[in-house]
Design a protein around this motif. Structure first.
Motif, PDB file in Angstrom:
ATOM      1  N   ILE A 149      -6.670  16.223   5.378  1.00 45.25           N
ATOM      2  CA  ILE A 149      -5.447  17.013   5.208  1.00 45.25           C
ATOM      3  C   ILE A 149      -5.851  18.443   4.861  1.00 45.25           C
ATOM      4  O   ILE A 149      -6.526  18.681   3.858  1.00 45.25           O
ATOM      5  N   GLY A 150      -5.444  19.394   5.663  1.00 39.83           N
ATOM      6  CA  GLY A 150      -5.758  20.791   5.415  1.00 39.83           C
ATOM      7  C   GLY A 150      -4.918  21.359   4.281  1.00 39.83           C
ATOM      8  O   GLY A 150      -3.800  20.917   4.035  1.00 39.83           O
ATOM      9  N   GLY A 151      -5.482  22.335   3.574  1.00 42.45           N
ATOM     10  CA  GLY A 151      -4.747  23.012   2.520  1.00 42.45           C
ATOM     11  C   GLY A 151      -4.968  22.441   1.139  1.00 42.45           C
ATOM     12  O   GLY A 151      -4.531  23.016   0.150  1.00 42.45           O
ATOM     13  N   ILE A 152      -5.634  21.302   1.046  1.00 39.97           N
ATOM     14  CA  ILE A 152      -6.013  20.718  -0.242  1.00 39.97           C
ATOM     15  C   ILE A 152      -7.507  20.998  -0.400  1.00 39.97           C
ATOM     16  O   ILE A 152      -8.349  20.280   0.120  1.00 39.97           O
ATOM     17  N   GLU A 153      -7.832  22.076  -1.091  1.00 40.77           N
ATOM     18  CA  GLU A 153      -9.233  22.505  -1.196  1.00 40.77           C
ATOM     19  C   GLU A 153     -10.033  21.643  -2.162  1.00 40.77           C
ATOM     20  O   GLU A 153     -11.173  21.310  -1.882  1.00 40.77           O
ATOM     21  N   ALA A 154      -9.478  21.330  -3.322  1.00 42.73           N
ATOM     22  CA  ALA A 154     -10.128  20.451  -4.305  1.00 42.73           C
ATOM     23  C   ALA A 154     -11.557  20.879  -4.609  1.00 42.73           C
ATOM     24  O   ALA A 154     -12.475  20.083  -4.564  1.00 42.73           O
ATOM     25  N   GLU A 155     -11.719  22.141  -4.920  1.00 46.75           N
ATOM     26  CA  GLU A 155     -13.041  22.716  -5.184  1.00 46.75           C
ATOM     27  C   GLU A 155     -13.814  21.974  -6.274  1.00 46.75           C
ATOM     28  O   GLU A 155     -15.027  21.869  -6.204  1.00 46.75           O
ATOM     29  N   MET A 178       0.843  -1.181   0.000  1.00 42.77           N
ATOM     30  CA  MET A 178       0.000   0.000   0.000  1.00 42.77           C
ATOM     31  C   MET A 178       0.888   1.244   0.000  1.00 42.77           C
ATOM     32  O   MET A 178       1.808   1.345   0.805  1.00 42.77           O
ATOM     33  N   PRO A 179       0.588   2.168  -0.893  1.00 39.78           N
ATOM     34  CA  PRO A 179       1.372   3.402  -0.937  1.00 39.78           C
ATOM     35  C   PRO A 179       1.167   4.252   0.316  1.00 39.78           C
ATOM     36  O   PRO A 179       0.088   4.248   0.911  1.00 39.78           O
ATOM     37  N   SER A 180       2.195   4.969   0.681  1.00 39.13           N
ATOM     38  CA  SER A 180       2.051   5.938   1.767  1.00 39.13           C
ATOM     39  C   SER A 180       2.369   7.324   1.207  1.00 39.13           C
ATOM     40  O   SER A 180       3.235   7.470   0.349  1.00 39.13           O
ATOM     41  N   LEU A 181       1.632   8.289   1.676  1.00 40.88           N
ATOM     42  CA  LEU A 181       1.835   9.681   1.299  1.00 40.88           C
ATOM     43  C   LEU A 181       2.193  10.457   2.537  1.00 40.88           C
ATOM     44  O   LEU A 181       1.589  10.263   3.598  1.00 40.88           O
ATOM     45  N   THR A 182       3.140  11.340   2.408  1.00 39.35           N
ATOM     46  CA  THR A 182       3.452  12.268   3.483  1.00 39.35           C
ATOM     47  C   THR A 182       3.121  13.654   2.967  1.00 39.35           C
ATOM     48  O   THR A 182       3.686  14.099   1.968  1.00 39.35           O
ATOM     49  N   PHE A 183       2.172  14.299   3.613  1.00 34.63           N
ATOM     50  CA  PHE A 183       1.803  15.671   3.288  1.00 34.63           C
ATOM     51  C   PHE A 183       2.547  16.584   4.248  1.00 34.63           C
ATOM     52  O   PHE A 183       2.550  16.347   5.463  1.00 34.63           O
ATOM     53  N   VAL A 184       3.171  17.605   3.711  1.00 37.94           N
ATOM     54  CA  VAL A 184       3.933  18.552   4.518  1.00 37.94           C
ATOM     55  C   VAL A 184       3.235  19.904   4.410  1.00 37.94           C
ATOM     56  O   VAL A 184       3.101  20.461   3.314  1.00 37.94           O
ATOM     57  N   SER A 185       2.770  20.417   5.539  1.00 38.35           N
ATOM     58  CA  SER A 185       2.072  21.701   5.554  1.00 38.35           C
ATOM     59  C   SER A 185       3.052  22.831   5.265  1.00 38.35           C
ATOM     60  O   SER A 185       4.274  22.650   5.374  1.00 38.35           O
ATOM     61  N   PRO A 186       2.549  24.020   4.934  1.00 43.96           N
ATOM     62  CA  PRO A 186       3.438  25.164   4.717  1.00 43.96           C
ATOM     63  C   PRO A 186       4.303  25.486   5.942  1.00 43.96           C
ATOM     64  O   PRO A 186       5.373  26.052   5.819  1.00 43.96           O
TER      65      PRO A 186
END
Length: 107
Positions: free
Chosen positions: A33-39, A1-9
């Motif tokens: 995850i905050g900061g990914i709006e994906a409107e 399973m892939p893992s993603l690491t999101f790094v905030s500003p």
């Protein structure tokens, strides 16, 4: 399973594991995850899921399509060589991990 690491500003790292085929945008939304709006919900029509792929990981991904490149020209944060729309980053078992940096703004 892939893992993603999101790094905030601000540099805060959050790792999530993704089961099955999914986009990085869906993984971000499902894991709060905050900061990914994906409107646009992944329709490649808004640019509010802009991320910077870590330089060590950029070669794991195919280049952006022409449509993604056009949308990246319109993102709010500065475009970089590693800019991608995370709705267009398809995850699979072939990609074991990615680090994605979230820009300061999506609008």
């Amino acid at each position: 399973m892939p893992s993603l690491t999101f790094v905030s500003p601000q540099g805060v790292r959050r790792e999530v594991t993704v089961s099955g085929n999914s986009s990085a945008m869906n993984a971000a939304r499902l894991n709060g995850i905050g900061g990914i709006e994906a409107e646009c919900g992944g329709a490649l029509s808004c640019g509010t899921c802009h991320v910077y792929v870590d330089e060590a990981d950029i070669e794991k991904l195919p280049p952006p399509s022409d449509e993604e490149g056009d949308m990246l020209d319109l993102v709010a944060a500065p475009r970089k060589a590693t800019s991608r729309l995370c709705c267009q980053i398809e995850l699979s078992d072939e990609i074991d991990s990615l680090i994605l940096h979230i820009p300061e703004t999506q609008f």
